[in-house]
Scaffold this active site. Structure first.
Site, PDB file in Angstrom:
ATOM      1  N   GLY A   1     -12.135  52.084  36.369  1.00  6.21           N
ATOM      2  CA  GLY A   1     -11.050  52.586  35.154  1.00  6.21           C
ATOM      3  C   GLY A   1     -10.887  53.761  35.458  1.00  6.21           C
ATOM      4  O   GLY A   1     -11.814  54.903  36.165  1.00  6.21           O
TER       5      GLY A   1
ATOM      6  N   ALA B   1      -3.890  54.496  38.460  1.00  7.20           N
ATOM      7  CA  ALA B   1      -4.712  54.593  36.680  1.00  7.20           C
ATOM      8  C   ALA B   1      -5.363  55.811  36.924  1.00  7.20           C
ATOM      9  O   ALA B   1      -5.537  56.261  35.959  1.00  7.20           O
ATOM     10  CB  ALA B   1      -5.632  53.292  36.986  1.00  7.20           C
TER      11      ALA B   1
ATOM     12  N   LYS C   1     -18.697  52.188  50.204  1.00  9.57           N
ATOM     13  CA  LYS C   1     -18.494  53.102  49.643  1.00  9.57           C
ATOM     14  C   LYS C   1     -20.133  53.720  50.178  1.00  9.57           C
ATOM     15  O   LYS C   1     -20.876  54.213  49.388  1.00  9.57           O
ATOM     16  CB  LYS C   1     -19.264  52.429  47.905  1.00  9.57           C
TER      17      LYS C   1
ATOM     18  N   GLU D   1     -16.968  62.687  44.358  1.00  6.73           N
ATOM     19  CA  GLU D   1     -17.605  62.488  43.003  1.00  6.73           C
ATOM     20  C   GLU D   1     -17.097  60.660  42.517  1.00  6.73           C
ATOM     21  O   GLU D   1     -18.263  59.555  42.425  1.00  6.73           O
ATOM     22  CB  GLU D   1     -17.795  63.169  42.062  1.00  6.73           C
TER      23      GLU D   1
ATOM     24  N   VAL E   1     -18.213  56.815  45.102  1.00  8.17           N
ATOM     25  CA  VAL E   1     -18.690  56.056  44.574  1.00  8.17           C
ATOM     26  C   VAL E   1     -18.871  55.871  43.508  1.00  8.17           C
ATOM     27  O   VAL E   1     -19.876  56.911  42.759  1.00  8.17           O
ATOM     28  CB  VAL E   1     -20.007  56.457  45.185  1.00  8.17           C
TER      29      VAL E   1
ATOM     30  N   LYS F   1     -11.174  57.053  48.838  1.00 10.09           N
ATOM     31  CA  LYS F   1     -12.537  56.865  49.906  1.00 10.09           C
ATOM     32  C   LYS F   1     -12.165  56.792  51.149  1.00 10.09           C
ATOM     33  O   LYS F   1     -13.436  56.621  52.147  1.00 10.09           O
ATOM     34  CB  LYS F   1     -12.853  54.876  49.520  1.00 10.09           C
TER      35      LYS F   1
END
Lengths: 317, 177
Positions: A297, A10, A205, A130, A133, A106
């Site tokens: 998303g 995605a 995170k 960026e 998280v 991550k």
């Protein structure tokens, strides 16, 4: 900037789709099976359509992707734990070639922060992350903007799936299992939602934020993690009667990372509803700074990736 | 009993009452029954707390041991004692517990929380939809002495672990600020 994108999920797909709009050219796009390479810019629509219909982005060897021409490598393959492979090797290859790296994955920055920083120090390239998280929320750049040493702590909601489940349990008085099935039907929760509901995703995170705030080499092992699976509908109901609710909260404070379901006032800024994320930073001389919005998303997370690419472009000039 | 302990002193009690008829009377009864002498009552009827309680300030004369019994009796009647004498129960702390609460002797759980001496349980709500033998949940509200919340939470964690109970702690210990 010429951008190479690894990972056609995605996030990777959305980066490819939106890159041109943000003034960048995608020269490489690869998934685990295949790649498409064109130094003048790939045909994004064709590659995305091929991915949808054939499950492959193109006909080139994915191995060729890393050696192709790009200024920034966007690493958007799935997050893996432990040695964080193959993401980590992708980052290393790009840095050794003095290219920049933007992570949506991550794993490398949460599990091997020290290794990444050492590779970066020897490279002309820079690593940005960026998108790792809070999806679209500018958590990392806000911390960098104030200066990590001026940010004392962070707490809040960093997983939309867990937050959706808890919001629904609270609103409807339903049990975990029931709401999970509903979330899966809606596509909010994945078929295997383990990392979202057991706190692992939130903890990764938290670890990334801790690495930034405390300049440490934290990894998942350093986090205390408790998930939301054992919560019952009547616990949420008891909280509600008292004007409160329960949220899966990440707390990064005093060198500790803690993820656990916590009681918070229903009107609290860190009790967002649905799939939203919300975090508060405690900033020296500024008090509490709150960021909230869409924390996941494809398109949302892609905006965070492209914001990083944009920052790297500005630095170059 | 020493001279100091038997001498009558005046104390201030800060209570929070549920907004229902008869609550004020119910709160004053233990004071009279345990030998306290009422000096004044300030009933802030129009000043409801954010949580819908009505604050009441009662000045009472009693010997120290009688005063202790009054506070104890008030706690047992589920009246929220926010401040008693000079001992300030200033911070509220709410936790959720779940598990086999009833089978693991819930009243023992509560009295062990009280035993920390830094907290007094002020409100309990239990939800046991499948009866007392199945998993049930409870919301326990405490008034804690200033600066003692971490200590109280640590004690509750210990009790919860021992009895295999799930605990949900407040994010900001004390909850409502």
């Amino acid at each position: 900037m010429n951008v190479g994108v690894l990972g056609a999920g995605a996030v990777g797909g959305s980066v490819v789709e939106l890159a041109e709009e943000y003034g960048h050219t995608v020269t490489v796009f690869a998934d685990s099976q295949s790649a498409v390479v064109d130094p003048d810019g790939i045909d994004a629509a064709a590659a995305l359509s091929a991915k949808r219909t054939d499950g492959r982005v193109g006909s080139a060897d994915p191995e060729a992707a890393l050696d192709a021409e790009y200024d920034v490598l966007v690493e958007a393959t799935p997050t893996t734990l432990g040695d964080a492979e193959p993401g980590f090797s992708h980052v290393r290859t790009a840095l050794e070639r003095d290219r920049h790296v933007v992570l949506a994955n991550k794993g490398p920055i949460a599990e091997r922060y020290g290794d990444i920083r050492r590779l970066e120090a020897e490279s002309a390239g820079t690593v940005r992350f960026e998108a790792t998280v809070g999806g679209a929320l500018p958590v990392i750049s806000t911390i960098e903007g104030f200066g990590p040493s001026r940010v004392g702590s962070l707490h809040g909601v960093l997983n939309g799936t867990a937050n959706f489940i808890l919001s629904r349990m609270s609103a409807e008085g339903l049990d975990y299992e029931h709401v999970l099935v509903e979330a899966q039907d809606l596509g909010v929760a994945e078929t295997d939602p383990t990392f979202d509901v057991d706190g692992t995703d939130t903890a990764l995170k938290g670890v990334i934020v801790a690495n930034l705030l405390f300049e440490g080499e934290y990894s998942l092992e350093d986090a205390s993690i408790e998930g939301i699976q054992a919560l019952s509908g009547n616990m949420l109901e008891l909280a509600r009667e008292d004007g409160q609710t329960v949220r899966l909260i990440a707390e990064v404070r005093n060198g500790n990372i803690r993820v656990s379901p916590r009681l918070v006032p229903r009107e609290s800024p860190v009790a967002p509803s649905g799939t939203h994320n919300a975090v508060q930073l405690t900033v020296e001389d500024a008090g509490q700074v709150t960021l909230s919005g869409r924390g996941a998303g494809g398109a949302e997370t892609a905006t965070a990736v492209l914001a990083d690419v944009g920052r790297l472009g500005e630095n170059r000039r | 009993m020493s001279e100091a302990e038997s001498s009558v002193q005046s104390y201030t009690l800060r209570l929070e009452l549920v907004d229902e008829p008869g609550e004020l009377l119910r709160s004053l009864k233990p004071i009279a029954e345990k030998g306290g002498n009422l000096l004044s009552i300030f009933h802030e009827r129009g000043n409801v707390t954010p949580r819908g309680y009505i604050p009441v300030v009662v000045d009472v004369e009693a010997t120290p041991d009688r005063f202790e019994k009054i506070v104890e009796a008030l706690s047992q009647t589920n009246i929220n004692v926010i401040q008693a004498g000079t001992e300030r129960y200033s911070k509220e702390l709410t936790v959720l517990l779940s598990g086999h609460l009833i089978n693991t002797d819930f009243s023992n759980t509560l009295s062990r929380i009280q035993e920390t001496r830094s907290a007094t349980v002020t409100d309990i709500s239990i939800s046991a939809p499948q009866g007392s033998t199945e998993t049930s949940s409870a919301r326990v509200r405490m008034a804690t002495q200033a600066g003692s919340k971490d200590e109280v939470l640590a004690s509750i964690r210990e009790i919860a672990e021992e009895k295999d109970l799930r605990i949900v702690e407040p994010l900001v210990a004390g909850g409502h600020t």
